[in-house]
Design a protein around this motif. Structure first.
Motif, PDB file in Angstrom:
ATOM      1  N   TRP A  93       0.836  -1.194   0.000  1.00 38.00           N
ATOM      2  CA  TRP A  93       0.000   0.000   0.000  1.00 38.00           C
ATOM      3  C   TRP A  93       0.876   1.252   0.000  1.00 38.00           C
ATOM      4  O   TRP A  93       1.899   1.296   0.668  1.00 38.00           O
ATOM      5  CB  TRP A  93      -0.880   0.044   1.244  1.00 38.00           C
ATOM      6  N   ARG A  94       0.447   2.261  -0.728  1.00 32.34           N
ATOM      7  CA  ARG A  94       1.102   3.566  -0.719  1.00 32.34           C
ATOM      8  C   ARG A  94       0.012   4.626  -0.630  1.00 32.34           C
ATOM      9  O   ARG A  94      -1.065   4.455  -1.186  1.00 32.34           O
ATOM     10  CB  ARG A  94       1.918   3.795  -1.985  1.00 32.34           C
ATOM     11  N   ASN A  95       0.318   5.728   0.078  1.00 37.49           N
ATOM     12  CA  ASN A  95      -0.639   6.827   0.206  1.00 37.49           C
ATOM     13  C   ASN A  95      -0.139   8.015  -0.598  1.00 37.49           C
ATOM     14  O   ASN A  95       1.028   8.397  -0.481  1.00 37.49           O
ATOM     15  CB  ASN A  95      -0.817   7.209   1.680  1.00 37.49           C
ATOM     16  N   ILE A  96      -1.018   8.567  -1.414  1.00 36.73           N
ATOM     17  CA  ILE A  96      -0.688   9.730  -2.234  1.00 36.73           C
ATOM     18  C   ILE A  96      -1.472  10.911  -1.664  1.00 36.73           C
ATOM     19  O   ILE A  96      -2.705  10.883  -1.604  1.00 36.73           O
ATOM     20  CB  ILE A  96      -1.075   9.507  -3.699  1.00 36.73           C
ATOM     21  N   LYS A  97      -0.771  11.942  -1.228  1.00 37.00           N
ATOM     22  CA  LYS A  97      -1.412  13.126  -0.677  1.00 37.00           C
ATOM     23  C   LYS A  97      -1.918  14.019  -1.810  1.00 37.00           C
ATOM     24  O   LYS A  97      -1.274  14.153  -2.847  1.00 37.00           O
ATOM     25  CB  LYS A  97      -0.439  13.922   0.198  1.00 37.00           C
ATOM     26  N   VAL A  98      -3.084  14.613  -1.578  1.00 34.17           N
ATOM     27  CA  VAL A  98      -3.698  15.518  -2.547  1.00 34.17           C
ATOM     28  C   VAL A  98      -4.049  16.806  -1.812  1.00 34.17           C
ATOM     29  O   VAL A  98      -4.400  16.778  -0.627  1.00 34.17           O
ATOM     30  CB  VAL A  98      -4.980  14.891  -3.155  1.00 34.17           C
ATOM     31  N   GLU A  99      -3.969  17.957  -2.496  1.00 32.27           N
ATOM     32  CA  GLU A  99      -4.264  19.243  -1.871  1.00 32.27           C
ATOM     33  C   GLU A  99      -5.695  19.318  -1.350  1.00 32.27           C
ATOM     34  O   GLU A  99      -5.964  19.945  -0.338  1.00 32.27           O
ATOM     35  CB  GLU A  99      -4.042  20.381  -2.878  1.00 32.27           C
ATOM     36  N   GLU A 100      -6.634  18.707  -2.065  1.00 36.19           N
ATOM     37  CA  GLU A 100      -8.045  18.713  -1.687  1.00 36.19           C
ATOM     38  C   GLU A 100      -8.524  17.272  -1.620  1.00 36.19           C
ATOM     39  O   GLU A 100      -7.916  16.383  -2.178  1.00 36.19           O
ATOM     40  CB  GLU A 100      -8.868  19.469  -2.734  1.00 36.19           C
ATOM     41  N   GLU A 101      -9.642  17.043  -0.945  1.00 39.88           N
ATOM     42  CA  GLU A 101     -10.186  15.694  -0.872  1.00 39.88           C
ATOM     43  C   GLU A 101     -10.808  15.307  -2.204  1.00 39.88           C
ATOM     44  O   GLU A 101     -11.731  15.956  -2.687  1.00 39.88           O
ATOM     45  CB  GLU A 101     -11.245  15.603   0.231  1.00 39.88           C
ATOM     46  N   VAL A 102     -10.285  14.257  -2.796  1.00 41.32           N
ATOM     47  CA  VAL A 102     -10.834  13.699  -4.034  1.00 41.32           C
ATOM     48  C   VAL A 102     -11.858  12.644  -3.615  1.00 41.32           C
ATOM     49  O   VAL A 102     -11.513  11.684  -2.937  1.00 41.32           O
ATOM     50  CB  VAL A 102      -9.727  13.094  -4.914  1.00 41.32           C
ATOM     51  N   GLY A 144     -10.371   4.957 -20.200  1.00 39.74           N
ATOM     52  CA  GLY A 144      -9.296   4.128 -20.748  1.00 39.74           C
ATOM     53  C   GLY A 144      -8.277   3.846 -19.664  1.00 39.74           C
ATOM     54  O   GLY A 144      -8.617   3.356 -18.599  1.00 39.74           O
ATOM     55  N   GLU A 145      -7.031   4.192 -19.902  1.00 40.11           N
ATOM     56  CA  GLU A 145      -5.967   4.002 -18.916  1.00 40.11           C
ATOM     57  C   GLU A 145      -5.712   5.268 -18.108  1.00 40.11           C
ATOM     58  O   GLU A 145      -4.786   5.320 -17.305  1.00 40.11           O
ATOM     59  CB  GLU A 145      -4.674   3.557 -19.611  1.00 40.11           C
ATOM     60  N   GLU A 146      -6.518   6.303 -18.341  1.00 39.11           N
ATOM     61  CA  GLU A 146      -6.366   7.567 -17.617  1.00 39.11           C
ATOM     62  C   GLU A 146      -7.278   7.566 -16.398  1.00 39.11           C
ATOM     63  O   GLU A 146      -8.391   7.033 -16.432  1.00 39.11           O
ATOM     64  CB  GLU A 146      -6.729   8.756 -18.522  1.00 39.11           C
ATOM     65  N   LEU A 147      -6.806   8.185 -15.314  1.00 39.42           N
ATOM     66  CA  LEU A 147      -7.605   8.282 -14.100  1.00 39.42           C
ATOM     67  C   LEU A 147      -7.640   9.732 -13.649  1.00 39.42           C
ATOM     68  O   LEU A 147      -6.606  10.392 -13.555  1.00 39.42           O
ATOM     69  CB  LEU A 147      -7.005   7.403 -12.994  1.00 39.42           C
ATOM     70  N   PHE A 148      -8.848  10.210 -13.393  1.00 45.62           N
ATOM     71  CA  PHE A 148      -9.059  11.561 -12.901  1.00 45.62           C
ATOM     72  C   PHE A 148      -9.854  11.460 -11.608  1.00 45.62           C
ATOM     73  O   PHE A 148     -10.545  10.472 -11.356  1.00 45.62           O
ATOM     74  CB  PHE A 148      -9.825  12.405 -13.919  1.00 45.62           C
ATOM     75  N   GLY A 149      -9.763  12.491 -10.801  1.00 40.78           N
ATOM     76  CA  GLY A 149     -10.549  12.537  -9.583  1.00 40.78           C
ATOM     77  C   GLY A 149     -11.134  13.916  -9.422  1.00 40.78           C
ATOM     78  O   GLY A 149     -10.518  14.905  -9.828  1.00 40.78           O
ATOM     79  N   TYR A 150     -12.361  13.982  -8.886  1.00 38.39           N
ATOM     80  CA  TYR A 150     -12.888  15.311  -8.627  1.00 38.39           C
ATOM     81  C   TYR A 150     -13.230  15.472  -7.157  1.00 38.39           C
ATOM     82  O   TYR A 150     -13.443  14.519  -6.430  1.00 38.39           O
ATOM     83  CB  TYR A 150     -14.028  15.701  -9.567  1.00 38.39           C
ATOM     84  N   THR A 151     -13.263  16.744  -6.745  1.00 37.30           N
ATOM     85  CA  THR A 151     -13.401  17.081  -5.340  1.00 37.30           C
ATOM     86  C   THR A 151     -14.862  17.084  -4.909  1.00 37.30           C
ATOM     87  O   THR A 151     -15.758  16.885  -5.718  1.00 37.30           O
ATOM     88  CB  THR A 151     -12.755  18.444  -5.063  1.00 37.30           C
ATOM     89  N   HIS A 152     -15.069  17.346  -3.640  1.00 32.94           N
ATOM     90  CA  HIS A 152     -16.371  17.195  -2.991  1.00 32.94           C
ATOM     91  C   HIS A 152     -17.548  17.793  -3.770  1.00 32.94           C
ATOM     92  O   HIS A 152     -18.528  17.119  -4.021  1.00 32.94           O
ATOM     93  CB  HIS A 152     -16.324  17.792  -1.590  1.00 32.94           C
TER      94      HIS A 152
END
Length: 128
Positions: A48-57, A64-72
């Protein structure tokens, strides 16, 4: 749960107080977003690895092979590197809009926003 030769085995996250909001699997890697960031796990190695993000995703969008995340409230979109643990990059900040959907064609990221449901065309720098 992960299928093994003996049946199904439970996969537990490192921080038991984290509540998973969304998850996706891309190329044998599991991505889970929580209040403490994005957790990723190689399904073969089990690390397991944790990736920090500026905002909560709170939600992932897999194209496809791309991954995006959006905030609250859907006000920002982050591009999430699926090959390593680099910090996600904010690619769109919707000041007066809410992101409803995204799509990708070649090097163009299409972002559908509401309330006026307009498409914002953005050129994506090619990853190396």
């Amino acid at each position: 749960m992960q299928k093994t030769t003996d049946g199904w085995s439970e996969i537990t996250m490192p921080k038991s107080n984290d509540e998973p909001w969304d998850m996706k699997v891309i190329k044998n890697r599991l991505f889970i977003t929580t209040q403490s960031g994005i957790w990723t796990r190689d399904l073969q190695g089990g690390i397991w690895r944790n990736i920090k993000v500026e905002e909560e995703v709170v939600k992932f969008i897999k194209k496809g092979e791309e991954l995006f995340g959006y905030t609250h409230r859907g006000e920002a979109i982050y591009s999430i590197n699926t090959k390593d643990e680099k910090k996600p990059e904010k690619v769109f900040d919707a000041v007066d809009f809410i992101v409803q959907d995204v799509d990708i064609t070649g090097d163009t990221l299409w972002i559908a926003t509401i309330p006026n449901y307009s498409w914002e065309e953005m050129t994506i720098p090619q990853k190396r």
